[in-house]
Design a protein around this motif. Structure first.
Motif, PDB file in Angstrom:
ATOM      1  N   PHE A 293       0.836  -1.196   0.000  1.00  0.00           N
ATOM      2  CA  PHE A 293       0.000   0.000   0.000  1.00  0.00           C
ATOM      3  C   PHE A 293       0.876   1.252   0.000  1.00  0.00           C
ATOM      4  CE2 PHE A 293      -2.785   3.269   1.587  1.00  0.00           C
ATOM      5  CZ  PHE A 293      -4.025   2.936   1.063  1.00  0.00           C
ATOM      6  N   LEU A 294       0.632   2.147  -0.960  1.00  0.00           N
ATOM      7  CA  LEU A 294       1.432   3.364  -1.128  1.00  0.00           C
ATOM      8  C   LEU A 294       2.934   3.060  -1.164  1.00  0.00           C
ATOM      9  CD1 LEU A 294      -0.426   6.049   1.030  1.00  0.00           C
ATOM     10  CD2 LEU A 294      -0.073   6.083  -1.446  1.00  0.00           C
ATOM     11  N   ASN A 295       3.283   1.910  -1.713  1.00  0.00           N
ATOM     12  CA  ASN A 295       4.684   1.500  -1.836  1.00  0.00           C
ATOM     13  C   ASN A 295       5.405   1.522  -0.483  1.00  0.00           C
ATOM     14  OD1 ASN A 295       6.938   0.610  -3.317  1.00  0.00           O
ATOM     15  ND2 ASN A 295       7.703   2.700  -3.578  1.00  0.00           N
ATOM     16  N   SER A 296       4.653   1.229   0.574  1.00  0.00           N
ATOM     17  CA  SER A 296       5.222   1.259   1.923  1.00  0.00           C
ATOM     18  C   SER A 296       5.848  -0.068   2.331  1.00  0.00           C
ATOM     19  CB  SER A 296       4.117   1.601   2.934  1.00  0.00           C
ATOM     20  OG  SER A 296       3.129   0.575   2.954  1.00  0.00           O
ATOM     21  N   GLY A 297       5.582  -1.122   1.552  1.00  0.00           N
ATOM     22  CA  GLY A 297       6.015  -2.457   1.933  1.00  0.00           C
ATOM     23  C   GLY A 297       4.962  -3.210   2.716  1.00  0.00           C
ATOM     24  N   ALA A 298       3.918  -2.507   3.160  1.00  0.00           N
ATOM     25  CA  ALA A 298       2.838  -3.134   3.928  1.00  0.00           C
ATOM     26  C   ALA A 298       1.707  -3.549   2.994  1.00  0.00           C
ATOM     27  CB  ALA A 298       2.320  -2.162   4.979  1.00  0.00           C
ATOM     28  N   TRP A 299       1.301  -4.814   3.073  1.00  0.00           N
ATOM     29  CA  TRP A 299       0.167  -5.253   2.269  1.00  0.00           C
ATOM     30  C   TRP A 299      -1.099  -4.560   2.776  1.00  0.00           C
ATOM     31  CZ3 TRP A 299      -3.754  -7.341   5.068  1.00  0.00           C
ATOM     32  CH2 TRP A 299      -3.438  -7.914   6.299  1.00  0.00           C
ATOM     33  N   GLY A 300      -2.099  -4.470   1.916  1.00  0.00           N
ATOM     34  CA  GLY A 300      -3.363  -3.861   2.301  1.00  0.00           C
ATOM     35  C   GLY A 300      -4.537  -4.636   1.743  1.00  0.00           C
ATOM     36  N   ASN A 301      -5.577  -4.786   2.561  1.00  0.00           N
ATOM     37  CA  ASN A 301      -6.795  -5.464   2.135  1.00  0.00           C
ATOM     38  C   ASN A 301      -7.991  -4.636   2.597  1.00  0.00           C
ATOM     39  OD1 ASN A 301      -7.932  -8.332   1.167  1.00  0.00           O
ATOM     40  ND2 ASN A 301      -9.214  -7.579   2.842  1.00  0.00           N
ATOM     41  N   TYR A 302      -8.813  -4.227   1.651  1.00  0.00           N
ATOM     42  CA  TYR A 302      -9.971  -3.402   1.978  1.00  0.00           C
ATOM     43  C   TYR A 302     -11.243  -4.112   1.539  1.00  0.00           C
ATOM     44  CZ  TYR A 302     -13.203   0.569   2.109  1.00  0.00           C
ATOM     45  OH  TYR A 302     -14.264   1.399   2.385  1.00  0.00           O
ATOM     46  N   THR A 303     -12.199  -4.236   2.471  1.00  0.00           N
ATOM     47  CA  THR A 303     -13.492  -4.845   2.190  1.00  0.00           C
ATOM     48  C   THR A 303     -14.587  -3.898   2.649  1.00  0.00           C
ATOM     49  OG1 THR A 303     -12.571  -7.062   2.555  1.00  0.00           O
ATOM     50  CG2 THR A 303     -14.967  -6.850   2.574  1.00  0.00           C
ATOM     51  N   SER A 304     -15.610  -3.735   1.828  1.00  0.00           N
ATOM     52  CA  SER A 304     -16.708  -2.853   2.227  1.00  0.00           C
ATOM     53  C   SER A 304     -18.038  -3.365   1.709  1.00  0.00           C
ATOM     54  CB  SER A 304     -16.469  -1.429   1.712  1.00  0.00           C
ATOM     55  OG  SER A 304     -16.699  -1.344   0.312  1.00  0.00           O
ATOM     56  N   ILE A 305     -19.089  -2.923   2.377  1.00  0.00           N
ATOM     57  CA  ILE A 305     -20.461  -3.179   1.932  1.00  0.00           C
ATOM     58  C   ILE A 305     -21.109  -1.824   1.665  1.00  0.00           C
ATOM     59  CG2 ILE A 305     -20.759  -5.398   3.075  1.00  0.00           C
ATOM     60  CD1 ILE A 305     -22.158  -3.963   5.362  1.00  0.00           C
ATOM     61  N   THR A 306     -21.964  -1.771   0.654  1.00  0.00           N
ATOM     62  CA  THR A 306     -22.603  -0.522   0.274  1.00  0.00           C
ATOM     63  C   THR A 306     -24.107  -0.715   0.150  1.00  0.00           C
ATOM     64  OG1 THR A 306     -22.334  -0.964  -2.093  1.00  0.00           O
ATOM     65  CG2 THR A 306     -20.558   0.242  -0.981  1.00  0.00           C
TER      66      THR A 306
ATOM     67  N   TRP B 197      -7.458  -3.469   6.328  1.00  0.00           N
ATOM     68  CA  TRP B 197      -6.412  -4.210   7.041  1.00  0.00           C
ATOM     69  C   TRP B 197      -5.070  -3.840   6.416  1.00  0.00           C
ATOM     70  CZ3 TRP B 197     -11.099  -6.578   5.843  1.00  0.00           C
ATOM     71  CH2 TRP B 197     -11.817  -7.112   6.917  1.00  0.00           C
ATOM     72  N   LEU B 198      -4.036  -3.704   7.263  1.00  0.00           N
ATOM     73  CA  LEU B 198      -2.724  -3.283   6.785  1.00  0.00           C
ATOM     74  C   LEU B 198      -1.636  -4.119   7.433  1.00  0.00           C
ATOM     75  CD1 LEU B 198      -3.445   0.517   7.101  1.00  0.00           C
ATOM     76  CD2 LEU B 198      -2.956  -0.639   4.927  1.00  0.00           C
ATOM     77  N   GLY B 199      -0.567  -4.378   6.679  1.00  0.00           N
ATOM     78  CA  GLY B 199       0.563  -5.143   7.183  1.00  0.00           C
ATOM     79  C   GLY B 199       1.645  -4.250   7.765  1.00  0.00           C
ATOM     80  N   THR B 200       2.875  -4.735   7.750  1.00  0.00           N
ATOM     81  CA  THR B 200       4.020  -4.029   8.325  1.00  0.00           C
ATOM     82  C   THR B 200       4.841  -3.369   7.225  1.00  0.00           C
ATOM     83  OG1 THR B 200       4.120  -5.577  10.160  1.00  0.00           O
ATOM     84  CG2 THR B 200       6.102  -4.292   9.726  1.00  0.00           C
ATOM     85  N   SER B 201       5.219  -2.121   7.447  1.00  0.00           N
ATOM     86  CA  SER B 201       5.980  -1.373   6.446  1.00  0.00           C
ATOM     87  C   SER B 201       7.403  -1.909   6.332  1.00  0.00           C
ATOM     88  CB  SER B 201       6.023   0.112   6.822  1.00  0.00           C
ATOM     89  OG  SER B 201       6.935   0.325   7.894  1.00  0.00           O
TER      90      SER B 201
END
Length: 328
Positions: free
Chosen positions: A181-194, A221-225
């Motif tokens: 995410f944003l080239n930070s090294g941390a993985w990112g997972n986004y889930t939403s309901i609309t 959800w975010l991982g470690t940079s």
């Protein structure tokens, strides 16, 4: 005798000829058939907008200031229930690394099965013109000590489904994933309901005027940079140091708004919020405007807090056009 026979034969022949002519179908004159327009698989969607603030999953990308954006999206309809598309969009932003803008490139496929509309694709977020802040030799520094990479571009794979319950109600489920995410090294997972309610056009007496109410609840959800964003300082509240990278705080975000439409125009008024603290917001965003506020967390030992993740109301005016539906 022979003359009589010939006369009878002649009469019979004339009678037979008259009967045959009467049996022939009469000519029927009809209008030429109306031909249906040929199926055109190509379409183009494009639009622009201006908003009081650019929010991405509840977090300001424009330093709580107005933002303008635009997009261009060619589409190819393989059938009426299967669409391929690519697109490019741009938005004005305000990041610590002074990137010129957010430039998005994306593409995917949209299959439809009755009331269920799916969308699968890849989205690339590019931030040209950035420079390293704080974390590189000879780089400019920010008074609050935050730092940011020169290149924070990244991509996400996504899947969406929207269920049109009826003419008024629709609900959706969205899923996005990135390895950095944003080239930070941390993985990112986004889930939403609309969810969305569209008012019947009969209320306004015109199909050109409309109104809707919509909302979303999501979790990021975010991982470690990587080590670039690590900290060698221990937090006064406990935790750290984390020289090899920090574990970003997972958070929830939600929004609720009402929109008014007129032909191709839409005005959207919306409330948005997250449950991120000012301390964890600062660690995640590298907010260059964050001030000292004694907001500490294990990953934010400096006590600086960011307001980029708090509650706010936004207004957005947009215009969206598709060639086949709007250009005649």
């Amino acid at each position: 005798m022979n003359k009589t026979i010939l006369s009878v034969a002649a009469v019979l022949a004339i009678g037979a000829g008259s009967a045959s002519a009467a049996d022939l179908p009469a000519k029927v004159y009809t209008k030429a058939p109306v031909l249906a327009p040929a199926f055109n698989p190509w379409d183009i969607a494009f639009g622009t907008s201006i908003s009081s603030e650019y929010l991405f999953r509840g977090i300001s990308q424009s330093n709580q200031k107005p933002s303008v954006s635009g997009y261009f999206e060619p589409r190819y309809n393989v059938t009426k229930d299967l669409q391929l598309y690519v697109g490019v969009s741009g938005s004005s932003i305000s990041f610590a690394n002074r990137a010129a803008m957010e430039l998005d490139v994306y593409g995917g496929i949209r299959p439809t099965f009755g009331a269920l509309a799916f969308d699968f694709g890849i989205w690339g977020y590019l931030y040209p013109g950035g420079q390293c802040i704080g974390g590189c030799p000879g780089a400019d520094v920010i008074a609050n000590g935050n730092f940011m990479k020169k290149d924070v571009s990244f991509y996400e794979g996504y899947g969406k489904v929207n269920w049109t319950v009826n003419d008024m109600f629709a609900v959706g489920l969205n899923e996005f994933y990135t390895p950095s995410f944003l080239n930070s090294g941390a993985w990112g997972n986004y889930t939403s309901i609309t969810g969305k309610f569209t008012a019947p056009s009969s209320i306004f007496g015109s199909s050109d005027v409309g109104m809707y109410v919509s909302g979303e609840f999501g979790r990021q959800w975010l991982g470690t940079s990587d080590a670039f964003y690590g900290t060698t300082i221990a937090s006064p509240t406990g935790g750290g140091p984390f020289p090899n990278g920090i574990k970003y705080k997972d958070y929830n975000t939600w929004n609720l708004g009402v929109g008014f439409t007129y032909k191709v125009f839409a005005l959207d008024l919306r409330y948005t919020d997250t449950d991120l603290s000012k301390a964890d917001c600062n660690a995640f965003t590298s907010d260059f405007t964050a001030g000292f506020s004694a907001d500490y967390s294990s990953i934010n030992p400096g006590g600086y807090g960011s307001k980029w993740c708090g509650s706010r109301f936004t207004a957005k005016l947009s215009a969206d056009v598709t060639l086949q539906n709007n250009i005649k």
